[in-house]
Design a protein around this motif. Sequence first.
Motif, mmCIF file in Angstrom:
data_model
loop_
_atom_site.group_PDB
_atom_site.id
_atom_site.type_symbol
_atom_site.label_atom_id
_atom_site.label_comp_id
_atom_site.label_asym_id
_atom_site.label_seq_id
_atom_site.Cartn_x
_atom_site.Cartn_y
_atom_site.Cartn_z
ATOM 1 N N TRP A 188 0.820 -1.218 0.000
ATOM 2 C CA TRP A 188 0.000 0.000 0.000
ATOM 3 C C TRP A 188 0.855 1.270 0.000
ATOM 4 O O TRP A 188 0.336 2.375 0.054
ATOM 5 C CB TRP A 188 -0.951 0.013 1.200
ATOM 6 C CG TRP A 188 -0.258 -0.122 2.525
ATOM 7 C CD1 TRP A 188 0.361 0.865 3.243
ATOM 8 C CD2 TRP A 188 -0.103 -1.322 3.292
ATOM 9 N NE1 TRP A 188 0.897 0.363 4.411
ATOM 10 C CE2 TRP A 188 0.619 -0.981 4.459
ATOM 11 C CE3 TRP A 188 -0.510 -2.648 3.115
ATOM 12 C CZ2 TRP A 188 0.944 -1.925 5.444
ATOM 13 C CZ3 TRP A 188 -0.189 -3.580 4.079
ATOM 14 C CH2 TRP A 188 0.530 -3.223 5.232
ATOM 15 N N GLY A 189 2.165 1.135 -0.026
ATOM 16 C CA GLY A 189 3.050 2.293 0.094
ATOM 17 C C GLY A 189 3.444 2.921 -1.227
ATOM 18 O O GLY A 189 2.668 2.969 -2.183
ATOM 19 N N TYR A 190 4.711 3.363 -1.282
ATOM 20 C CA TYR A 190 5.146 4.202 -2.386
ATOM 21 C C TYR A 190 5.888 3.460 -3.497
ATOM 22 O O TYR A 190 6.345 4.066 -4.451
ATOM 23 C CB TYR A 190 6.052 5.317 -1.852
ATOM 24 C CG TYR A 190 5.395 6.188 -0.795
ATOM 25 C CD1 TYR A 190 4.007 6.261 -0.678
ATOM 26 C CD2 TYR A 190 6.168 6.953 0.073
ATOM 27 C CE1 TYR A 190 3.408 7.054 0.275
ATOM 28 C CE2 TYR A 190 5.579 7.755 1.033
ATOM 29 C CZ TYR A 190 4.193 7.804 1.133
ATOM 30 O OH TYR A 190 3.607 8.601 2.090
ATOM 31 N N ARG A 191 6.064 2.125 -3.356
ATOM 32 C CA ARG A 191 6.761 1.359 -4.376
ATOM 33 C C ARG A 191 5.947 0.118 -4.742
ATOM 34 O O ARG A 191 4.966 -0.215 -4.084
ATOM 35 C CB ARG A 191 8.151 0.938 -3.887
ATOM 36 C CG ARG A 191 9.098 2.094 -3.627
ATOM 37 C CD ARG A 191 9.484 2.827 -4.915
ATOM 38 N NE ARG A 191 10.508 3.827 -4.646
ATOM 39 C CZ ARG A 191 10.248 5.077 -4.243
ATOM 40 N NH1 ARG A 191 8.988 5.464 -4.063
ATOM 41 N NH2 ARG A 191 11.237 5.934 -4.036
ATOM 42 N N THR A 192 6.395 -0.589 -5.752
ATOM 43 C CA THR A 192 5.636 -1.733 -6.254
ATOM 44 C C THR A 192 6.022 -3.030 -5.549
ATOM 45 O O THR A 192 7.113 -3.156 -4.985
ATOM 46 C CB THR A 192 5.880 -1.929 -7.761
ATOM 47 O OG1 THR A 192 7.263 -2.280 -7.965
ATOM 48 C CG2 THR A 192 5.560 -0.666 -8.537
ATOM 49 N N LYS A 193 5.110 -3.973 -5.634
ATOM 50 C CA LYS A 193 5.348 -5.315 -5.083
ATOM 51 C C LYS A 193 6.563 -5.946 -5.753
ATOM 52 O O LYS A 193 7.383 -6.599 -5.091
ATOM 53 C CB LYS A 193 4.097 -6.171 -5.313
ATOM 54 C CG LYS A 193 4.189 -7.592 -4.805
ATOM 55 C CD LYS A 193 2.854 -8.300 -5.036
ATOM 56 C CE LYS A 193 2.873 -9.725 -4.501
ATOM 57 N NZ LYS A 193 1.555 -10.390 -4.707
ATOM 58 N N GLU A 194 6.701 -5.729 -7.054
ATOM 59 C CA GLU A 194 7.805 -6.306 -7.810
ATOM 60 C C GLU A 194 9.153 -5.782 -7.307
ATOM 61 O O GLU A 194 10.125 -6.539 -7.190
ATOM 62 C CB GLU A 194 7.639 -6.001 -9.301
ATOM 63 C CG GLU A 194 6.498 -6.735 -9.976
ATOM 64 C CD GLU A 194 5.115 -6.233 -9.569
ATOM 65 O OE1 GLU A 194 4.153 -7.031 -9.618
ATOM 66 O OE2 GLU A 194 5.001 -5.043 -9.169
ATOM 67 N N GLU A 195 9.207 -4.495 -7.027
ATOM 68 C CA GLU A 195 10.447 -3.892 -6.521
ATOM 69 C C GLU A 195 10.829 -4.479 -5.168
ATOM 70 O O GLU A 195 11.996 -4.770 -4.903
ATOM 71 C CB GLU A 195 10.297 -2.372 -6.398
ATOM 72 C CG GLU A 195 11.535 -1.670 -5.842
ATOM 73 C CD GLU A 195 11.364 -0.171 -5.754
ATOM 74 O OE1 GLU A 195 11.823 0.422 -4.751
ATOM 75 O OE2 GLU A 195 10.775 0.425 -6.681
ATOM 76 N N LEU A 196 9.834 -4.665 -4.323
ATOM 77 C CA LEU A 196 10.077 -5.206 -2.986
ATOM 78 C C LEU A 196 10.591 -6.637 -3.059
ATOM 79 O O LEU A 196 11.534 -7.009 -2.349
ATOM 80 C CB LEU A 196 8.789 -5.138 -2.154
ATOM 81 C CG LEU A 196 8.291 -3.730 -1.824
ATOM 82 C CD1 LEU A 196 6.868 -3.782 -1.306
ATOM 83 C CD2 LEU A 196 9.208 -3.068 -0.806
#
Length: 215
Positions: A188-196
């Motif tokens: 739900w934050g400022y970056r994508t699931k893929e990046e994480l």
Amino acid sequence: MFKGVIFDLDGTLVNSLEDITNAMNAVLQKHNFPTHSVAVCQSFIGHGVRDLVVKALPKAVQNEEWINRCFTEMLAVYRENCTIKTKMYAGIGDLLDELTARNIKLAVFSNKADKLTKKVVKAVLPNWNFEVVEGLKVEALKKPNPFVALEISKKLDLPVAQFIFVGDTDVDILTATSAGMHPVGVVWGYRTKEELIASGAKYILEHPLDLLKIV
């Protein structure tokens, strides 16, 4: 297994995008520089206010003089307006209640300036006991440097392996990994699931209460 949780602040516990964007744009407007949308400012967040200022300034004035000037002005504007529209994400209150009931130690570690971090936590999250709240005091020690995370481990007298580190950016995941803590990302934050996931997140939260499955 896990007895402590360190949370990132912006994009993890609270949505501060509008206040940050408005403060940055106020400074840019003052100097007749182009302003940015909330979506663009979102991509600038994660490495501290100074880095945000650098990215927000036109390339022609990305020099030390302008960066320092606008950084000081941004902090002054944001300090007075950092809790106007900033709110907890839905479900965070329920999660913090449950973690407290389970005697999980809570902490916050943000790349936001230390005084501002403490001000936002006090204003927006007043009902929970964060035993340690740390923002940025020394530029060299900002995330992904794990130094502050390791200091929090010492202050709470828990080994690093007993900490979950929760954040919304690759910076948080890298910090957790470097510190030897369990890296957990939020969608739900400022970056994508893929990046994480690419950064090494061991678990991705779709909703705050999903953290309870790990704890």
